[in-house]
Design a protein around this motif. Structure first.
Motif, short mmCIF file in Angstrom:
data_model
loop_
_atom_site.label_atom_id
_atom_site.label_comp_id
_atom_site.label_asym_id
_atom_site.label_seq_id
_atom_site.Cartn_x
_atom_site.Cartn_y
_atom_site.Cartn_z
N ILE B 85 0.85 -1.20 0.00
CA ILE B 85 0.00 0.00 0.00
C ILE B 85 0.88 1.24 0.00
O ILE B 85 0.61 2.20 -0.71
CB ILE B 85 -0.96 -0.02 1.21
N VAL B 91 5.09 10.29 11.62
CA VAL B 91 3.78 10.08 12.23
C VAL B 91 2.68 10.60 11.31
O VAL B 91 1.68 9.92 11.06
CB VAL B 91 3.71 10.80 13.59
N GLU B 92 2.91 11.77 10.74
CA GLU B 92 1.90 12.37 9.87
C GLU B 92 1.67 11.52 8.62
O GLU B 92 0.54 11.33 8.17
CB GLU B 92 2.30 13.79 9.48
N TRP B 95 -0.50 8.58 9.37
CA TRP B 95 -1.94 8.89 9.43
C TRP B 95 -2.53 9.11 8.05
O TRP B 95 -3.70 8.82 7.81
CB TRP B 95 -2.20 10.12 10.32
N ARG B 96 -1.73 9.63 7.14
CA ARG B 96 -2.25 9.83 5.78
C ARG B 96 -2.65 8.50 5.18
O ARG B 96 -3.68 8.40 4.51
CB ARG B 96 -1.18 10.49 4.90
N PHE B 97 -1.84 7.48 5.42
CA PHE B 97 -2.22 6.16 4.92
C PHE B 97 -3.38 5.60 5.74
O PHE B 97 -4.41 5.20 5.21
CB PHE B 97 -1.04 5.20 4.96
N TYR B 98 -3.17 5.58 7.03
CA TYR B 98 -4.12 4.89 7.90
C TYR B 98 -5.53 5.48 7.77
O TYR B 98 -6.52 4.75 7.76
CB TYR B 98 -3.63 5.00 9.34
N SER B 99 -5.60 6.80 7.66
CA SER B 99 -6.91 7.45 7.60
C SER B 99 -7.61 7.18 6.28
O SER B 99 -8.81 7.46 6.16
CB SER B 99 -6.77 8.96 7.80
N HIS B 100 -6.88 6.71 5.31
CA HIS B 100 -7.51 6.42 4.03
C HIS B 100 -7.56 4.94 3.72
O HIS B 100 -7.68 4.53 2.58
CB HIS B 100 -6.80 7.21 2.92
N MET B 101 -7.45 4.16 4.77
CA MET B 101 -7.62 2.71 4.65
C MET B 101 -8.78 2.31 5.55
O MET B 101 -8.99 2.92 6.59
CB MET B 101 -6.35 1.98 5.12
N VAL B 102 -9.51 1.27 5.15
CA VAL B 102 -10.60 0.82 6.02
C VAL B 102 -10.01 0.18 7.28
O VAL B 102 -8.86 -0.26 7.30
CB VAL B 102 -11.53 -0.18 5.31
N ARG B 103 -10.81 0.14 8.30
CA ARG B 103 -10.39 -0.54 9.52
C ARG B 103 -10.46 -2.05 9.27
O ARG B 103 -11.30 -2.51 8.51
CB ARG B 103 -11.31 -0.17 10.68
N GLU B 149 -5.17 -1.01 15.93
CA GLU B 149 -4.71 0.37 16.06
C GLU B 149 -3.77 0.52 17.26
O GLU B 149 -2.70 1.11 17.16
CB GLU B 149 -5.90 1.31 16.18
N LEU B 153 0.19 1.47 16.81
CA LEU B 153 0.66 2.72 17.44
C LEU B 153 1.79 2.43 18.42
O LEU B 153 2.77 3.17 18.51
CB LEU B 153 -0.48 3.45 18.14
#
Lengths: 118, 245
Positions: B85, B91-92, B95-103, B149, B153
């Protein structure tokens, strides 16, 4: 069950949030007062050498920074994973393998096939 | 044992090369992905933290894999089923990846997210993994997203305090349960594995009676009957190993 409770408990951990700061040559650290280095707390003598340590609370705060909200330029499109699942049928159609229907409908038979022994 | 690993490694790297070429030709979706990544791909260009971003101790790469029923089970199809992916260094960027991937809890079917240090493939054969093992925690449905998560983290934030030992983490979505695991380099290092276990308990808030299994990758190869999650995690690699003399 306890969906929210872990989040409210974790911030109480003792490990502090830190970040690494690159200091140019000649920059003097305040002797004996690491808490006021330009970038915040600096661990220079942890056993394994310098580590960049962040606690959960700090990482969660970074989530709200504007840059963190932009999708990465090169984020691959994987329907159902990096884009809405509603696009899944088109994605499956794009693939040359006509195997979307079994994939999308996990059946009882498949469940038992991959049931894991404990 | 070394021979076995070497044989596997050779096998797999061969498959891998062949695979990338083949799949680019016959799999339109994959081809697109590869192209889109182009020169900015983590493989080709160093991923670095942006200005004013918070660097991580290591760069990490997100992978996604999904079992596709009906295809021949082989190491080839394993390789085809696993997609990078992307790689991040701060860190930022995470989040750019994580926030645009489904849980993970919203994934469908038989899927895995893998988050490994950049340069370590989420496969036993990787040099970083071949003497390693993993802690496995089985979760009833509904817990995977939160636990995943918390796990990643903790890994990104270097909460495990085991030096270079951590390789990566996996969440495996299955039909009856979900599984999270964290992989380390040296299965024989009991101080390390104990520390990882204790950190897992802490960061995941596991009840004291939670069953945690440690499985060395070598055991997974030798003891097929007791593999448990290994077959669903890596059904195709599994087949490869069966054929190794």
């Amino acid at each position: 069950m306890s969906g929210g409770s872990s989040c409210s408990q974790t911030p109480s951990r003792a490990i502090p949030a830190t970040r690494r700061v690159v200091l140019g040559d000649g920059v003097q650290l305040p002797p004996g007062d690491y808490s006021t280095t330009p970038g915040g707390t600096l661990f220079s003598t942890t056993p394994g050498g310098t580590r960049i340590i962040y606690d959960r609370k700090f990482l969660m705060e970074c989530r709200n920074s504007p840059v963190a909200k932009t999708p990465p330029r090169d984020l691959p499109t994987i329907p159902g994973v990096t884009s809405p699942a509603s696009e899944e049928p088109p994605m499956e159609a794009r693939q040359s393998h006509p195997r979307n229907s079994p994939e999308n409908k996990p059946t009882g038979a498949e469940e038992s096939q991959f049931e894991m022994d404990i | 044992m070394n021979n076995k690993f070497d044989a596997l490694k050779d096998d797999d790297s061969g498959d891998h090369d062949q695979n990338e070429e083949n799949s680019a030709q016959k799999d339109g979706e994959k081809e697109k992905t590869e192209r889109d990544k182009g020169p900015s791909s983590g493989k080709r260009k160093a991923v670095v933290p942006g200005p004013a971003e918070h660097p991580l101790q290591y760069n990490y790469t997100f992978w996604y894999s999904r079992r596709t029923p009906g295809r021949p089970t082989s190491s080839q199809s394993y390789e085809q089923n696993i997609k990078q992916i992307g790689t991040f260094a701060s860190v930022e960027q995470f989040w750019r990846f994580y926030s645009h991937m489904v849980r993970p809890g919203d994934l469908t079917g038989h899927s895995d997210f893998h988050l490994f240090k950049e340069g370590i493939k989420p496969m036993w054969e990787d040099d970083a993994n071949k003497n390693g093992g993993k802690w496995i925690i089985r979760l009833r449905k509904g817990l995977a997203s939160r636990c995943w998560e918390n796990l990643i983290l903790a890994m990104l934030g270097e909460q495990f305090m085991v030096g270079e030992e951590i390789c990566g983490a996996v969440v495996s979505v299955r039909f009856q349960e979900d599984i999270i695991s964290i992989w380390n380099k040296t299965a024989s290092d009991q101080a390390t594995t104990a520390r990882i276990r204790d950190t897992l308990r802490r960061v995941l808030n596991l009840p004291p009676n939670t069953v945690m299994e440690y499985k060395t990758h070598t055991d997974s190869i030798k003891m097929p009957g007791r593999l448990g999650p290994q077959r669903p995690l890596f059904p195709n690699l599994w087949k490869t190993r069966v054929n190794v003399p």
